[in-house]
Write a protein that holds these residues in place. Structure first.
Motif, PDB file in Angstrom:
ATOM      1  N   VAL A   1     100.994  28.896 101.581  1.00 33.48           N
ATOM      2  CA  VAL A   1      99.748  29.441 102.141  1.00 33.48           C
ATOM      3  C   VAL A   1      99.624  29.204 103.645  1.00 33.48           C
ATOM      4  CG1 VAL A   1      98.472  29.209  99.978  1.00 33.48           C
ATOM      5  CG2 VAL A   1      98.468  27.311 101.616  1.00 33.48           C
TER       6      VAL A   1
ATOM      7  N   GLU B   1     100.314  29.880 107.234  1.00 30.31           N
ATOM      8  CA  GLU B   1     100.777  31.105 107.894  1.00 30.31           C
ATOM      9  C   GLU B   1     101.915  30.871 108.881  1.00 30.31           C
ATOM     10  OE1 GLU B   1      98.853  35.018 110.154  1.00 30.31           O
ATOM     11  OE2 GLU B   1      97.565  33.398 109.419  1.00 30.31           O
TER      12      GLU B   1
ATOM     13  N   GLY C   1     101.069  33.438 100.459  1.00 28.38           N
ATOM     14  CA  GLY C   1     100.058  33.678  99.436  1.00 28.38           C
ATOM     15  C   GLY C   1      99.816  32.480  98.551  1.00 28.38           C
ATOM     16  N   ASP C   2      99.012  32.718  97.537  1.00 29.00           N
ATOM     17  CA  ASP C   2      98.514  31.705  96.618  1.00 29.00           C
ATOM     18  C   ASP C   2      99.431  31.593  95.411  1.00 29.00           C
ATOM     19  OD1 ASP C   2      97.013  30.100  94.911  1.00 29.00           O
ATOM     20  OD2 ASP C   2      95.121  31.046  95.466  1.00 29.00           O
TER      21      ASP C   2
ATOM     22  N   ASN D   1      98.304  33.348  92.253  1.00 30.79           N
ATOM     23  CA  ASN D   1      98.285  34.813  92.172  1.00 30.79           C
ATOM     24  C   ASN D   1      99.421  35.341  93.031  1.00 30.79           C
ATOM     25  OD1 ASN D   1      97.581  37.466  91.714  1.00 30.79           O
ATOM     26  ND2 ASN D   1      95.873  37.446  93.164  1.00 30.79           N
TER      27      ASN D   1
END
Length: 280
Positions: free
Chosen positions: A89, A91, A115-116, A119
């Motif tokens: 997560v 960046e 991302g997570d 998900n």
């Protein structure tokens, strides 16, 4: 609270600085991705009493959840992985990871997914420490895993000597057993003040919860007991499991039910996704 912060900082001066990737990067000696690549062998070694590196990686598609700057992800390619997807997560890790992949010539075998872990945005059957919902992440990993595929999990129990994950500036072993979270946060802020990456470290370590309270959000405080409870809730039986003591001479303490939380260095677990049953 300032008294406890002052006490922590005074005791901290008695301990030599720990070699840490954040500090090595500031000193221009090694990037975080390079440090991870170097340490990839030790991660794999958690499993080699039972599995060879070739068995784990050769020709495989690998999902590395919570990959950081992906140095370990790229190490897995170097020992035989066909494709690796690293997920994190943070960046700014994306550029560092992709630059290092290009430097190694692995850009065609590597993908960084910002991302997570809960998900992933990946289809089903395509394929733990820093994941805020380890149970949900494990369920997501099982969802995307191919039938017969394996999940390799390793994590240091929260109550082991550097389980607070502040050893970049705090060298006191088991510091989180002796000082409150509020004191740890305040002392950490004092000790990183003025460093070139001060704001990056603070953003990585801390966040504010729904009640407006500042917390250490970088880790999920996973314990051995909690890990086994999650496996039980998900009705998962490990294919293989190992607890590695801090030192060989501490093995007796690492086997005791309560003390093992403080004297186990690393837990390693392999979970295999069952192949679907076929009717006759």
């Amino acid at each position: 609270m300032r008294a406890s912060v002052a006490l922590l900082e005074k005791i901290n001066k008695l301990f030599p600085p720990v070699e840490h990737p954040f500090n090595l990067q500031n000193q221009g000696k090694q990037t975080y991705a390079q440090w991870q690549f170097q340490w990839g062998e030790k991660t794999v070694a958690c499993f080699t009493p039972r599995f060879t590196p070739q068995e784990i990686f050769s020709g495989k598609t690998v999902l590395d959840m919570g990959c950081g700057a992906s140095g370990k992800s790229l190490y897995y390619i170097s020992i035989g992985a066909e494709q690796v997807v690293g997920v994190d997560v943070v960046e700014h890790y994306k550029k560092e990871a992709e630059d290092f992949a290009a430097q190694l010539g692995y850009q065609d075998k590597f993908r960084f997914l910002l991302g997570d872990a809960l998900n992933l945005g990946l289809p089903e059957n395509t394929f733990m420490e820093h994941i805020y919902d380890p149970k949900g992440a494990l369920q997501e990993a099982l969802r995307v895993l191919k039938p017969g595929g394996r999940i390799y999990i390793n994590f240091p129990p929260y109550y082991h000597p550097t389980g607070a994950h502040m050893s970049d500036v705090i060298g006191i072993p088991w510091v989180h057993l002796f000082f409150s979270e509020k004191t740890l946060i305040a002392a950490y802020k004092d000790l990183v003040r003025g460093l070139p990456d001060e704001q990056d470290r603070l953003a990585l370590r801390f966040s504010t919860d729904e009640n407006g309270r500042e917390t250490i959000s970088y880790i999920n405080k996973m314990t051995i007991r909690r890990f086994h409870r999650i496996l039980k809730e998900l009705k998962l039986t490990p294919y293989w499991y190992r607890e590695i003591p801090l030192r060989s001479y501490l093995t007796p303490l690492a086997k005791l039910p309560v003390l093992k939380e403080m004297f186990v260095k690393m837990c390693a677990c392999v979970i295999e996704k069952p192949a679907p049953e076929t009717g006759r």
